[in-house]
Design an enzyme around this catalytic site. Structure first.
Site, PDB file in Angstrom:
ATOM      1  N   PHE A  95    -102.784  90.937  12.218  1.00 47.54           N
ATOM      2  CA  PHE A  95    -103.447  91.921  11.357  1.00 47.54           C
ATOM      3  C   PHE A  95    -102.869  93.317  11.566  1.00 47.54           C
ATOM      4  O   PHE A  95    -102.698  94.082  10.607  1.00 47.54           O
ATOM      5  CB  PHE A  95    -104.947  91.917  11.671  1.00 47.54           C
ATOM      6  CG  PHE A  95    -105.722  93.001  10.983  1.00 47.54           C
ATOM      7  CD1 PHE A  95    -106.062  92.893   9.650  1.00 47.54           C
ATOM      8  CD2 PHE A  95    -106.113  94.138  11.672  1.00 47.54           C
ATOM      9  CE1 PHE A  95    -106.776  93.903   9.007  1.00 47.54           C
ATOM     10  CE2 PHE A  95    -106.824  95.153  11.050  1.00 47.54           C
ATOM     11  CZ  PHE A  95    -107.160  95.026   9.702  1.00 47.54           C
ATOM     12  N   TYR A 153    -105.332 115.877   8.643  1.00 48.21           N
ATOM     13  CA  TYR A 153    -105.757 115.168   7.435  1.00 48.21           C
ATOM     14  C   TYR A 153    -105.521 113.661   7.585  1.00 48.21           C
ATOM     15  O   TYR A 153    -106.392 112.842   7.277  1.00 48.21           O
ATOM     16  CB  TYR A 153    -105.005 115.692   6.212  1.00 48.21           C
ATOM     17  CG  TYR A 153    -105.291 114.878   4.969  1.00 48.21           C
ATOM     18  CD1 TYR A 153    -106.489 115.019   4.278  1.00 48.21           C
ATOM     19  CD2 TYR A 153    -104.368 113.937   4.505  1.00 48.21           C
ATOM     20  CE1 TYR A 153    -106.771 114.247   3.164  1.00 48.21           C
ATOM     21  CE2 TYR A 153    -104.627 113.166   3.392  1.00 48.21           C
ATOM     22  CZ  TYR A 153    -105.825 113.320   2.716  1.00 48.21           C
ATOM     23  OH  TYR A 153    -106.113 112.552   1.621  1.00 48.21           O
ATOM     24  N   ARG A 177    -102.079 115.559  -7.128  1.00 50.79           N
ATOM     25  CA  ARG A 177    -102.373 115.545  -5.693  1.00 50.79           C
ATOM     26  C   ARG A 177    -101.134 115.986  -4.918  1.00 50.79           C
ATOM     27  O   ARG A 177    -100.008 115.750  -5.371  1.00 50.79           O
ATOM     28  CB  ARG A 177    -102.802 114.147  -5.233  1.00 50.79           C
ATOM     29  CG  ARG A 177    -104.122 113.677  -5.810  1.00 50.79           C
ATOM     30  CD  ARG A 177    -104.585 112.392  -5.133  1.00 50.79           C
ATOM     31  NE  ARG A 177    -103.705 111.273  -5.461  1.00 50.79           N
ATOM     32  CZ  ARG A 177    -103.938 110.395  -6.426  1.00 50.79           C
ATOM     33  NH1 ARG A 177    -105.002 110.516  -7.180  1.00 50.79           N
ATOM     34  NH2 ARG A 177    -103.095 109.399  -6.644  1.00 50.79           N
ATOM     35  N   ARG A 191     -94.050 107.605   0.299  1.00 52.43           N
ATOM     36  CA  ARG A 191     -93.621 106.715  -0.785  1.00 52.43           C
ATOM     37  C   ARG A 191     -94.226 107.113  -2.138  1.00 52.43           C
ATOM     38  O   ARG A 191     -93.581 106.970  -3.182  1.00 52.43           O
ATOM     39  CB  ARG A 191     -94.029 105.281  -0.441  1.00 52.43           C
ATOM     40  CG  ARG A 191     -93.654 104.232  -1.479  1.00 52.43           C
ATOM     41  CD  ARG A 191     -94.402 102.950  -1.242  1.00 52.43           C
ATOM     42  NE  ARG A 191     -95.842 103.161  -1.350  1.00 52.43           N
ATOM     43  CZ  ARG A 191     -96.762 102.283  -0.939  1.00 52.43           C
ATOM     44  NH1 ARG A 191     -96.388 101.160  -0.366  1.00 52.43           N
ATOM     45  NH2 ARG A 191     -98.042 102.539  -1.099  1.00 52.43           N
TER      46      ARG A 191
END
Length: 493
Positions: free
Chosen positions: A291, A173, A230, A220
């Site tokens: 980044f 997933y 969920r 978290r």
């Protein structure tokens, strides 16, 4: 220190202004549809917006569009008001909407629904990208949509969001929703020419980068996800601690068991840390490195802040803004990032409870990060800025590390060997040019014999007496000359 970092960041941090006239040739901020896309980016992600906009050249625009396309796809998946009869076909065919001018979707109730309602702007800007960029984005969108649909199809009216059972399912997933993002970013970095072409082939490392960030967010956000129905923590983890459903994780009466489950969730996330560090050592463009590195250090810091922290079972826990800024300022090269990972791994290890069922495994996971950092960037070697703008390294003279002593010894041997080779080469050159004549073995033996004889005989007494007399005579002569000059030219006075 965090306050000072905030001040330094506000005053000295150089940021790219995508609206500047000199940047418009690559950012296209002056085009209304692209300006809208940057606004969507600011609205849907404050954390990623800043780092995306600071990417060099056309990467800022390209990755903005990549992010918005995937955000639109994710919004479809997250929206529980869209029935599966509509959601599943849309997820599987979403990549085709990239090539349908004017397509929008008005039936979403999610907070980020604007990216679907005004998808025509995103689609138009996507159509203006270079073909190699389009190919990467479309391919990742197709794979991600198919994966999301597979998991969404497992949902039922009684359980709108299918639970993840095994660790393998959890990894799969996370691969679909984040690992593929890492693969896509690597492909875009390579296609831009900012990074070397082989970066696009680093699928395992790219996937680990995505999984580290995604698993941190899933860990978290446990409270928010459970409240909204969920459930992304794998049953293979929370089920072994006596829970029958994820809703029980936020039950105050089961706090201890929930913390043990949360401990194992952190353990699972930490196994991607060294792969992430490996990936960052391959990057060469500074803005690309920033980044990638900034979200990575935020992830490891978030894992430390939320580890064994019961507050995550009651609400959202975040790292302080000052700490965030300090991490941003420190995350400029692989060595410093590795030390940040090591620093937070040590903090995590220090918080492991002696009764934690995962005590040993967590110790090993933290030590792997420590070992990686020490292997690639030994702590007994100091790095400082060079005079020409580069960097120089040296052994820390105050270090008691046994490796430092060995390294110093090896370095001295290497220097002595290099010096001898240089001397031998110089002498060989003089002999080749005839400056120094080559002696035969017989001549060398004769010279040696004479010196040996002189050593045995000692220095002759007459020779010593003669040298002394000669020196005295020379001094008397010099004295006489001085007296004559004085009498000759200064005698009348």
């Amino acid at each position: 220190m965090e306050f000072r970092a905030l001040i330094n960041f506000a005053i000295w941090r150089d940021t790219r202004d995508i609206s500047d006239a000199n940047e418009l040739s690559t950012t296209f901020y002056d085009r209304p549809s692209m300006k809208k896309c940057y606004e969507y980016l600011d609205f849907t992600s404050r954390s990623f917006s800043r780092v995306i906009k600071e990417l060099e050249g056309d990467l800022a625009r390209t990755i903005t569009l990549f992010y918005l396309v995937l955000r639109a796809l994710d919004t479809v998946e997250d929206d529980m008001t869209i029935p599966n009869s509509v959601k599943l076909p849309l997820l599987r065919s979403f990549h085709e909407k990239l090539y349908e001018p004017g397509w929008t979707f008005q039936d979403s109730q999610e907070k980020d629904k604007i990216v679907l309602q005004e998808f025509n702007n995103i689609q138009y800007e996507f159509s203006t990208l270079k073909p190699e960029y389009q190919a990467v984005i479309a391919d990742i969108t197709k794979k991600m949509g198919a994966g999301m649909a597979d998991f969404a199809a497992l949902a039922t009216p009684e359980q709108p969001v299918a639970e993840v059972d095994s660790i393998q399912d959890y990894d799969l997933y996370c691969h679909y929703v984040a690992g593929l993002v890492g693969e896509g970013l690597s492909g875009l970095f390579a296609a831009s020419g900012k990074e070397r072409s082989f970066i696009a082939d680093q699928l395992t490392l790219s996937n680990s980068m995505g999984l580290l960030l995604q698993k941190t967010n899933i860990f978290r956000d446990i409270h928010e996800d459970v409240i909204e129905g969920r459930g992304f923590w794998p049953k293979a983890i929370w089920g072994k601690y006596g829970f029958n459903s994820m809703k029980e994780l936020i039950d105050p009466s089961k706090k201890e068991q929930a913390l043990w489950a949360s401990s194992e969730m952190v353990l699972d996330a930490l196994r991607h840390a060294t792969d992430a560090l490996d990936y960052m050592t391959l990057l060469r463009c500074q803005s690309v490195f920033n980044f990638v590195a900034i979200p990575a250090v935020m992830a490891i810091a978030t894992l430390e802040r939320t580890f064994m922290n019961e507050k995550i079972l009651q609400g959202n826990v975040k790292i302080r803004k000052g700490e965030t800024v300090r991490l941003i300022l420190r995350s400029t090269n692989p060595r410093d990032v590795a030390y940040i990972f090591r620093e937070y791994a040590r903090k995590i290890h220090a918080k492991v409870h002696k009764d934690d069922p995962n005590l040993l495994k967590l110790s090993i996971a933290c030590s792997k990060i420590e070992q990686w950092a020490e292997h690639h960037y030994p702590s007994f070697i100091t790095v400082s800025a060079g005079s020409s703008g580069g960097a120089s390294s040296a052994i820390d003279p105050s270090s008691n590390d046994a490796r430092a002593i060995l390294f110093t010894s090896l370095a001295k041997e290497a220097q002595d060997r290099a010096r001898k080779e240089k001397t031998d080469k110089f002498m060989a050159d003089l002999k080749a040019r005839g400056v120094i004549k080559e002696r035969s073995p017989e001549e060398e033996a004769e010279i040696k014999r004479k010196y040996d004889a002189m050593d045995k005989e000692g220095v002759p007494v007459l020779m010593i007496f003669g040298v002394i007399v000669g020196v005295l005579a020379l001094m008397a002569a010099l004295g006489g000359i001085v007296i004559w000059v004085v009498l000759k030219y200064f005698g009348d006075e």
